[in-house]
Scaffold this active site. Structure first.
Site, PDB file in Angstrom:
ATOM      1  N   GLY A 187       0.898  -1.425   0.094  1.00  0.00           N
ATOM      2  CA  GLY A 187      -0.186  -0.444   0.145  1.00  0.00           C
ATOM      3  C   GLY A 187       0.641   1.145   0.022  1.00  0.00           C
ATOM      4  CG  MET A 188       0.404   6.111  -0.312  1.00  0.00           C
ATOM      5  SD  MET A 188      -0.638   7.490  -0.525  1.00  0.00           S
ATOM      6  CE  MET A 188      -1.538   7.381   0.666  1.00  0.00           C
ATOM      7  CB  ILE A 205      -5.668  -9.826   7.255  1.00  0.00           C
ATOM      8  CG1 ILE A 205      -5.798  -8.634   7.084  1.00  0.00           C
ATOM      9  CG2 ILE A 205      -3.868  -8.945   7.488  1.00  0.00           C
ATOM     10  CD1 ILE A 205      -6.005  -7.142   7.786  1.00  0.00           C
ATOM     11  CB  THR A 242      -7.683   2.831   3.673  1.00  0.00           C
ATOM     12  OG1 THR A 242      -7.614   2.391   2.087  1.00  0.00           O
ATOM     13  CG2 THR A 242      -6.548   2.292   4.550  1.00  0.00           C
ATOM     14  CB  THR A 290      -8.293   7.127  10.818  1.00  0.00           C
ATOM     15  OG1 THR A 290      -8.528   8.254  10.629  1.00  0.00           O
ATOM     16  CG2 THR A 290      -8.846   5.165  11.652  1.00  0.00           C
ATOM     17  CE1 TYR A 348     -10.127   3.122   7.374  1.00  0.00           C
ATOM     18  CE2 TYR A 348      -9.975   5.461   8.049  1.00  0.00           C
ATOM     19  CZ  TYR A 348      -9.832   4.391   7.752  1.00  0.00           C
ATOM     20  OH  TYR A 348      -7.980   4.243   7.341  1.00  0.00           O
ATOM     21  CE  LYS A 360      -7.331   1.108  10.767  1.00  0.00           C
ATOM     22  NZ  LYS A 360      -6.156   0.205   9.858  1.00  0.00           N
TER      23      LYS A 360
HETATM   24  N1  LIG Z   1      -4.356   6.799   3.415  1.00  0.00           N
HETATM   25  C1  LIG Z   1      -5.025   7.536   4.881  1.00  0.00           C
HETATM   26  O1  LIG Z   1      -4.831   8.654   4.706  1.00  0.00           O
HETATM   27  C2  LIG Z   1      -4.637   7.002   6.227  1.00  0.00           C
HETATM   28  C3  LIG Z   1      -5.143   8.377   7.573  1.00  0.00           C
HETATM   29  C4  LIG Z   1      -5.093   7.602   8.377  1.00  0.00           C
HETATM   30  C5  LIG Z   1      -5.047   6.421   8.364  1.00  0.00           C
HETATM   31  N2  LIG Z   1      -4.466   5.323   7.532  1.00  0.00           N
HETATM   32  C6  LIG Z   1      -3.923   3.629   7.972  1.00  0.00           C
HETATM   33  O2  LIG Z   1      -2.917   3.514   8.144  1.00  0.00           O
HETATM   34  C7  LIG Z   1      -2.344   2.141   7.313  1.00  0.00           C
HETATM   35  C8  LIG Z   1      -2.123   2.872   5.519  1.00  0.00           C
HETATM   36  O3  LIG Z   1      -2.483   3.307   4.490  1.00  0.00           O
HETATM   37  P1  LIG Z   1      -2.487   3.599   3.516  1.00  0.00           P
HETATM   38  O4  LIG Z   1      -2.931   4.764   2.835  1.00  0.00           O
HETATM   39  O5  LIG Z   1      -0.939   2.977   2.623  1.00  0.00           O
HETATM   40  O6  LIG Z   1      -3.541   2.432   3.000  1.00  0.00           O
HETATM   41  P2  LIG Z   1      -3.308   1.260   1.036  1.00  0.00           P
HETATM   42  O7  LIG Z   1      -2.775   2.709   0.508  1.00  0.00           O
HETATM   43  O8  LIG Z   1      -4.857   1.323   0.565  1.00  0.00           O
HETATM   44  O9  LIG Z   1      -2.773   0.204   2.144  1.00  0.00           O
HETATM   45  C9  LIG Z   1      -3.523  -1.429   2.358  1.00  0.00           C
HETATM   46  C10 LIG Z   1      -3.060  -2.147   2.276  1.00  0.00           C
HETATM   47  O10 LIG Z   1      -3.681  -3.086   2.736  1.00  0.00           O
HETATM   48  C11 LIG Z   1      -4.276  -4.042   1.369  1.00  0.00           C
HETATM   49  N3  LIG Z   1      -5.547  -4.953   1.793  1.00  0.00           N
HETATM   50  C12 LIG Z   1      -6.675  -4.850   1.595  1.00  0.00           C
HETATM   51  N4  LIG Z   1      -7.560  -6.020   2.550  1.00  0.00           N
HETATM   52  C13 LIG Z   1      -6.452  -6.555   3.571  1.00  0.00           C
HETATM   53  C14 LIG Z   1      -6.786  -7.554   3.781  1.00  0.00           C
HETATM   54  N5  LIG Z   1      -8.040  -8.543   3.299  1.00  0.00           N
HETATM   55  N6  LIG Z   1      -5.738  -8.834   3.417  1.00  0.00           N
HETATM   56  C15 LIG Z   1      -4.107  -8.032   3.026  1.00  0.00           C
HETATM   57  N7  LIG Z   1      -3.781  -6.644   2.859  1.00  0.00           N
HETATM   58  C16 LIG Z   1      -4.897  -6.029   2.754  1.00  0.00           C
HETATM   59  C17 LIG Z   1      -4.790  -3.647   0.922  1.00  0.00           C
HETATM   60  O11 LIG Z   1      -4.563  -4.289  -0.327  1.00  0.00           O
HETATM   61  P3  LIG Z   1      -5.669  -3.567  -2.111  1.00  0.00           P
HETATM   62  O12 LIG Z   1      -5.123  -2.181  -2.237  1.00  0.00           O
HETATM   63  O13 LIG Z   1      -5.430  -5.078  -2.943  1.00  0.00           O
HETATM   64  O14 LIG Z   1      -7.088  -3.566  -1.299  1.00  0.00           O
HETATM   65  C18 LIG Z   1      -3.515  -2.428   0.376  1.00  0.00           C
HETATM   66  O15 LIG Z   1      -2.084  -2.569  -0.176  1.00  0.00           O
HETATM   67  C19 LIG Z   1      -3.972   1.724   7.536  1.00  0.00           C
HETATM   68  O16 LIG Z   1      -4.100   1.158   7.729  1.00  0.00           O
HETATM   69  C20 LIG Z   1      -4.665   2.851   7.108  1.00  0.00           C
HETATM   70  O17 LIG Z   1      -6.398   2.871   7.569  1.00  0.00           O
HETATM   71  C21 LIG Z   1      -4.069   5.686   6.544  1.00  0.00           C
END
Ligand SMILES: NC(=O)c1ccc[n+]([C@@H]2O[C@H](COP(=O)([O-])OP(=O)(O)OC[C@H]3O[C@@H](n4cnc5c(N)ncnc54)[C@H](OP(=O)(O)O)[C@@H]3O)[C@@H](O)[C@H]2O)c1
Length: 288
Positions: A11-12, A37, A62, A101, A125, A129
């Site tokens: 992911g990002m 997971i 997300t 979050t 969401y 979380k």
């Molecule tokens: N982005 C934000 O602004 C933000 C803000 C606050 C908190 N966060 C938290 O920070 C963390 C990282 O965020 P991010 O922006 O990097 O999110 P992201 O880019 O959406 O990455 C999340 C990863 O988890 C994978 N995933 C989804 N469902 C899954 C499953 N069942 N089993 C295994 N992997 C799975 C996704 O795969 P797919 O892409 O194939 O679905 C993706 O590669 C997350 O926990 C998010 O809740 C993010």
């Protein structure tokens, strides 16, 4: 060498975090489709086999509106999936760091939230979380919950706010942006470095608990867009303020999800830069 297991590695945030941790740890990064997971037995077996010292749990559903329209899936991934990871950590004695979050709060506070404010999520969401946080606390003593907000930094593959605003700003002469939702923009590079430094502290085991970890500051979407334009040198597109009520999105958004890094600051760990400084680094290195 210590071992670190990272879920959601593709992911990002994972794309910035994994290479950094590889410089000092034996890292196993997993993601969909091979490692899901929500598959209780498979995740326990895989984590148990690697037997890590620390698990950094990033995997999550997300898409905030997607969670609202498919609450069952959101609960499966964000709550039950996180519980599976927590149980796997418990079984092999690993410490868990869970990324959560600012959407666990209801957004009604006049300024940024601190760790002692009461969670009260207003969308699926945020709720799922937060249920993940409860699961982590239920199964583990040795855990960290890092709440963060408005992450940016996808690099050349970026499809999120910063990249969209730059693309649209270069194409159009007018853009409507909401000015009534506030957050703390957080650069993947800064957040990865902060987690790396935090876990590298000699006495990090003494500091279990919840930490807010975001770029410093609080800004609305319109001001963020203005700053992006200014750094990217976009001058021929007018930014027009609108209310979020104008967009009929499935998930309600908290008015404010900005966070203050209160507990890290109390420890003297000033790990995050001002969001403007970090944004400049990102935009100049990726889009100019
Ligand atoms: N982005 C934000 O602004 C933000 C803000 C606050 C908190 N966060 C938290 O920070 C963390 C990282 O965020 P991010 O922006 O990097 O999110 P992201 O880019 O959406 O990455 C999340 C990863 O988890 C994978 N995933 C989804 N469902 C899954 C499953 N069942 N089993 C295994 N992997 C799975 C996704 O795969 P797919 O892409 O194939 O679905 C993706 O590669 C997350 O926990 C998010 O809740 C993010």
């Amino acid at each position: 060498m210590k071992k670190i297991y990272i879920t959601g590695a593709g992911g990002m945030l994972g794309k910035a975090l994994v290479p950094l941790f590889r410089t000092a740890y034996d890292v196993r990064g997993t993601d969909l489709p091979e490692y899901d997971i929500t598959d209780t037995a498979a995740i326990r077996e895989d984590v148990g086999f690697f037997s890590p010292d620390i698990v950094i749990h990033l995997a999550s559903m997300t898409d905030v509106d997607g969670c609202e329209t498919d609450p069952e899936m959101a609960r499966r991934v964000n709550a039950e999936g996180t519980e599976n990871v927590a149980v796997a950590c418990r079984d092999c004695g690993a410490t868990m760091l869970y990324l959560s979050t600012g959407m666990i709060y209801n957004g009604q506070k006049p300024g940024p939230y601190i760790e002692y404010d009461k969670p009260d999520p207003i969308n699926v969401y945020g709720r799922t979380k937060y249920e993940g946080e409860i699961a982590v606390r239920k199964h583990l003593r040795s855990y960290y919950i890092f709440n963060t907000c408005w992450i940016f930094g996808g690099g050349p593959e970026d499809k999120k706010f910063v990249a969209k605003i730059i693309e649209l700003g270069r194409e159009k002469d007018r853009l409507e942006i909401v000015d009534d939702t506030f957050g703390s923009p957080t650069y993947t590079v800064d957040l990865s470095r902060a987690i790396f430094q935090f876990l590298g502290e000699d006495d990090f085991e003494m500091k279990y608990g919840r930490y807010h970890c975001t770029g410093r500051g609080c800004v609305n979407r319109l001001e963020l867009a203005r700053e992006i334009f200014s750094i990217a040198g976009i001058e021929n597109c007018e930014l027009v303020p609108v209310s979020s009520e104008k967009f009929d999105l499935p998930a309600p958004r908290p008015r404010i999800e900005a966070l203050s890094n209160y507990s890290l600051d109390l420890l003297g760990l000033h790990l995050m830069r001002d969001w403007r400084v970090a944004l400049r680094d990102y935009v100049t290195s990726t889009f100019i």
